[in-house]
Design a protein around this motif. Structure first.
Motif, PDB file in Angstrom:
ATOM      1  N   PRO A 180      -3.645   6.613  -6.735  1.00 12.62           N
ATOM      2  CA  PRO A 180      -3.816   5.197  -6.370  1.00 12.62           C
ATOM      3  C   PRO A 180      -3.023   4.797  -5.134  1.00 12.62           C
ATOM      4  O   PRO A 180      -3.495   3.977  -4.339  1.00 12.62           O
ATOM      5  CB  PRO A 180      -3.300   4.456  -7.623  1.00 12.62           C
ATOM      6  N   ALA A 181      -1.823   5.367  -4.953  1.00 13.84           N
ATOM      7  CA  ALA A 181      -1.027   5.036  -3.770  1.00 13.84           C
ATOM      8  C   ALA A 181      -1.705   5.552  -2.506  1.00 13.84           C
ATOM      9  O   ALA A 181      -1.747   4.865  -1.475  1.00 13.84           O
ATOM     10  CB  ALA A 181       0.371   5.632  -3.899  1.00 13.84           C
ATOM     11  N   VAL A 182      -2.248   6.770  -2.585  1.00 15.08           N
ATOM     12  CA  VAL A 182      -2.962   7.337  -1.429  1.00 15.08           C
ATOM     13  C   VAL A 182      -4.210   6.509  -1.124  1.00 15.08           C
ATOM     14  O   VAL A 182      -4.511   6.211   0.041  1.00 15.08           O
ATOM     15  CB  VAL A 182      -3.338   8.806  -1.704  1.00 15.08           C
ATOM     16  N   LYS A 183      -4.928   6.120  -2.170  1.00 18.35           N
ATOM     17  CA  LYS A 183      -6.145   5.329  -1.970  1.00 18.35           C
ATOM     18  C   LYS A 183      -5.824   3.971  -1.349  1.00 18.35           C
ATOM     19  O   LYS A 183      -6.569   3.470  -0.496  1.00 18.35           O
ATOM     20  CB  LYS A 183      -6.865   5.126  -3.305  1.00 18.35           C
ATOM     21  N   LYS A 184      -4.703   3.368  -1.755  1.00 17.23           N
ATOM     22  CA  LYS A 184      -4.296   2.088  -1.175  1.00 17.23           C
ATOM     23  C   LYS A 184      -4.077   2.210   0.323  1.00 17.23           C
ATOM     24  O   LYS A 184      -4.478   1.341   1.100  1.00 17.23           O
ATOM     25  CB  LYS A 184      -3.002   1.602  -1.847  1.00 17.23           C
ATOM     26  N   VAL A 185      -3.423   3.295   0.709  1.00 18.35           N
ATOM     27  CA  VAL A 185      -3.144   3.515   2.129  1.00 18.35           C
ATOM     28  C   VAL A 185      -4.440   3.709   2.901  1.00 18.35           C
ATOM     29  O   VAL A 185      -4.635   3.125   3.975  1.00 18.35           O
ATOM     30  CB  VAL A 185      -2.219   4.737   2.314  1.00 18.35           C
ATOM     31  N   ILE A 186      -5.338   4.521   2.355  1.00 22.19           N
ATOM     32  CA  ILE A 186      -6.615   4.763   3.032  1.00 22.19           C
ATOM     33  C   ILE A 186      -7.437   3.482   3.124  1.00 22.19           C
ATOM     34  O   ILE A 186      -8.044   3.189   4.168  1.00 22.19           O
ATOM     35  CB  ILE A 186      -7.398   5.873   2.313  1.00 22.19           C
ATOM     36  N   ASP A 187      -7.461   2.692   2.035  1.00 23.23           N
ATOM     37  CA  ASP A 187      -8.196   1.429   2.047  1.00 23.23           C
ATOM     38  C   ASP A 187      -7.623   0.476   3.099  1.00 23.23           C
ATOM     39  O   ASP A 187      -8.370  -0.223   3.795  1.00 23.23           O
ATOM     40  CB  ASP A 187      -8.133   0.768   0.668  1.00 23.23           C
TER      41      ASP A 187
END
Length: 208
Positions: A180-187
């Protein structure tokens, strides 16, 4: 008839010249070498058989890691670019950074300190700052307080104004980082229309 004894000559070798050369080489390497700065947030990057060389300038790095794998640190290459980015962040958050604080920030490869605590962090003694750096909470990236998005936006603005080019972005995640942290950054990057970025990995042998 007995043979006369031959006088043995000394085999002493003068090492003075060799010592001089050794010290000259040692002095050269000491003066030309660059000390490696400690990583603000040490991470164990995932392995890959392919490794792409990162740009040596105009690059922002988002490091994801920490004990729970959800902290994000922000860093940008170049001392002058770091100072310019900090000044723009200060303008956005109404924080006035003095020359000494800007100088300290210019030497930091990355920060994980919220803006409201950044001045206090920059004024810590160097030995204390190095010890507590990795323990910082990370740059906030909540929907109501997305300071990470602001850091990226300001860094991109600096690169556009100074060099008239697009800032490159790299994501450096720990192998155990939370998805989820990686996805937040990508988003967050995609909201700024940054759809192309580098993923930092460690090189491994193809046989394993």
């Amino acid at each position: 008839m007995s043979k006369g004894k031959m006088k043995k000559n000394s085999m002493r070798v003068d090492m003075t010249a060799m010592c001089d050369v050794s010290f000259l080489l040692l002095t050269f390497f000491v003066l030309t070498s660059t000390a490696k700065m400690p990583e603000p947030l040490p991470v164990d990057t995932p392995s890959s058989t392919v490794q792409t060389k990162l740009p040596e300038s105009n690059l922002a790095t988002l490091t994801i890691g920490g004990d729970k794998g959800n902290k994000v640190f922000f860093g940008v290459l170049g001392k002058e670019d770091r100072i310019a980015t900090l000044e723009k962040m200060g303008e956005r958050y109404n924080i006035d950074f003095n020359d000494q604080e800007k100088k300290v920030f210019s030497y930091l490869e990355g920060i994980g300190t919220p803006m409201q605590d950044l001045k206090k962090f920059l004024n810590l003694p160097p030995e204390v700052r190095n010890k507590v750096s990795a323990k910082e909470p990370g740059v906030p990236m909540d929907s109501l307080n997305n300071q990470l998005s602001d850091w990226v936006e300001m860094a991109r603005t600096v690169t556009k104004e100074k060099y008239n080019r697009v800032l490159d972005v790299a994501i450096k995640g720990d192998a155990d980082a939370n998805y989820p942290a990686v996805k937040k950054v990508i988003d967050m990057l995609q909201k700024q229309r940054v759809n192309k970025f580098f993923l930092v990995t460690g090189l491994r042998n193809e046989e394993f």
